[in-house]
Design a protein around this motif. Structure first.
Motif, PDB file in Angstrom:
ATOM      1  N   GLY A   1     102.458  57.993  52.992  1.00  0.00           N
ATOM      2  CA  GLY A   1     102.805  59.158  53.171  1.00  0.00           C
ATOM      3  C   GLY A   1     102.863  59.830  52.631  1.00  0.00           C
ATOM      4  O   GLY A   1     103.267  61.418  52.708  1.00  0.00           O
ATOM      5  N   VAL A   2     102.158  60.271  51.064  1.00  0.00           N
ATOM      6  CA  VAL A   2     101.398  61.223  50.697  1.00  0.00           C
ATOM      7  C   VAL A   2     100.221  62.236  51.754  1.00  0.00           C
ATOM      8  O   VAL A   2      99.751  62.293  51.607  1.00  0.00           O
ATOM      9  N   LYS A   3     100.437  63.301  51.300  1.00  0.00           N
ATOM     10  CA  LYS A   3      99.536  64.347  51.702  1.00  0.00           C
ATOM     11  C   LYS A   3      98.537  64.816  50.624  1.00  0.00           C
ATOM     12  O   LYS A   3      98.279  64.683  49.496  1.00  0.00           O
ATOM     13  N   VAL A   4      97.459  64.125  51.718  1.00  0.00           N
ATOM     14  CA  VAL A   4      95.377  63.907  50.930  1.00  0.00           C
ATOM     15  C   VAL A   4      94.515  65.343  51.390  1.00  0.00           C
ATOM     16  O   VAL A   4      94.919  65.905  52.285  1.00  0.00           O
ATOM     17  N   THR A   5      94.107  66.066  50.232  1.00  0.00           N
ATOM     18  CA  THR A   5      93.726  68.115  50.341  1.00  0.00           C
ATOM     19  C   THR A   5      92.084  66.821  49.710  1.00  0.00           C
ATOM     20  O   THR A   5      92.044  65.997  49.230  1.00  0.00           O
ATOM     21  N   ARG A   6      90.935  68.015  50.709  1.00  0.00           N
ATOM     22  CA  ARG A   6      89.422  68.105  49.642  1.00  0.00           C
ATOM     23  C   ARG A   6      89.700  68.962  49.019  1.00  0.00           C
ATOM     24  O   ARG A   6      89.710  70.154  49.979  1.00  0.00           O
TER      25      ARG A   6
END
Lengths: 198, 198
Positions: free
Chosen positions: B164-169
């Motif tokens: 449930g953690v936001k993941v970005t690249r």
């Protein structure tokens, strides 16, 4: 770089001071060392210190060696009346690798360079002259074909000829501007065979 | 190379085993070290051993540091709920140099590479998952844009999203195939600003 540790920063700084190692290479090396097994790092450090401690000049030819007299000079099968003059021990190694030179060497540890302020007194020239008191028949000048190498060759030629010793220069098979240690063995041999008196 | 001394040969061998140092560079470095003042050689050796001895992983982000907790992680002004995942400490340093990233880091010490036999268990991935038990809001994946870096990014995304953690690249402002540590700060910042959820 504050984000590294003080120890890593110091290591990067020391490595970057070595020739041919820029800041990025120093970083890469430093981090590689941090990840090496501790015994390997300690061994490399020890080998460095031991080499610096124990390596000295050969008392005859001034190449770098572990002994008082280097293996070439102490080999009685070599022709001790034939001396090849080179700029450094790496150049000696380059000719030695051809396995065809039967004489001995004289290592100058540099070349005359007015631009860098290196004069005849800064390289092993009087040591070369001192060796000519023996039965030397020929001095082959194998300095690099750079400006400094050619200058040094001319200087040696003028210095030695009055003594009555034959002076030759390796042939210009060596590409102009080239550094002796990077040249292939065939070219090195051709240059040796084609040497002319100067 | 028999013509050198045993000490120099050993030193050349050890130096040539370092990454990015070929045999010729190793020779050059070894001879340089032989001619360095003894104190300088000993200092370099000491700095190497001390760095290897004293540098360890930060207990939070696993970057290399002299302390238990690195300066970034122990800085309470940084946003500890924003974690940037990088492959190594050099990449951390590259982003840190921009001076614009307010979060903290997680250093993987590698990337997943089936070709080199490096699996998810070989890099600091479970350590990353363990950190997500806190109040982490976003994980920014800043692995290299190489095949291994992209593979690792995809793997982490799949691993973390269920938590449930936001993941970005970081955005593809970084040139494909490029190594993060060699990229200019402007490009690094553009990549950070343009990050998208994956």
């Amino acid at each position: 770089m504050e984000m590294y540790s003080g120890h890593i920063n110091k290591l990067i700084e020391e490595l970057a001071a070595l020739p041919g190692i820029g800041n990025k290479s120093a970083q890469r090396l430093a981090f590689h060392m941090i990840h090496m097994p501790k015994e390997k790092v300690n061994r490399l450090a020890k080998v460095m210190m031991e080499a610096r401690e124990n390596v000295r000049y050969c008392q005859e030819c001034y190449t770098l060696t572990d002994r008082d007299i280097c293996p070439v000079c102490s080999n009685q099968k070599r022709n001790h009346n034939l001396i090849m003059v080179v700029e450094n021990s790496r150049d000696l190694a380059a000719y030695e690798k051809t396995g065809k030179f039967e004489g001995v060497y004289h290592v100058l540890h540099g070349a005359i360079s007015p631009m860098l302020g290196i004069g005849p007194g800064d390289i092993k020239l009087k040591e070369l002259v001192a060796r000519l008191e023996g039965d030397v028949e020929e001095v082959i000048i194998a300095t690099n074909s750079s400006l400094e190498g050619e200058t040094t060759a001319m200087y040696i030629s003028k210095l030695i000829k009055p003594v009555g010793v034959k002076v030759t220069r390796i042939a210009s098979g060596v590409p102009v501007g080239g550094d002796l240690e990077y040249i292939d063995e065939v070219t090195l041999l051709r240059a040796l065979e084609g040497r002319v008196e100067i």
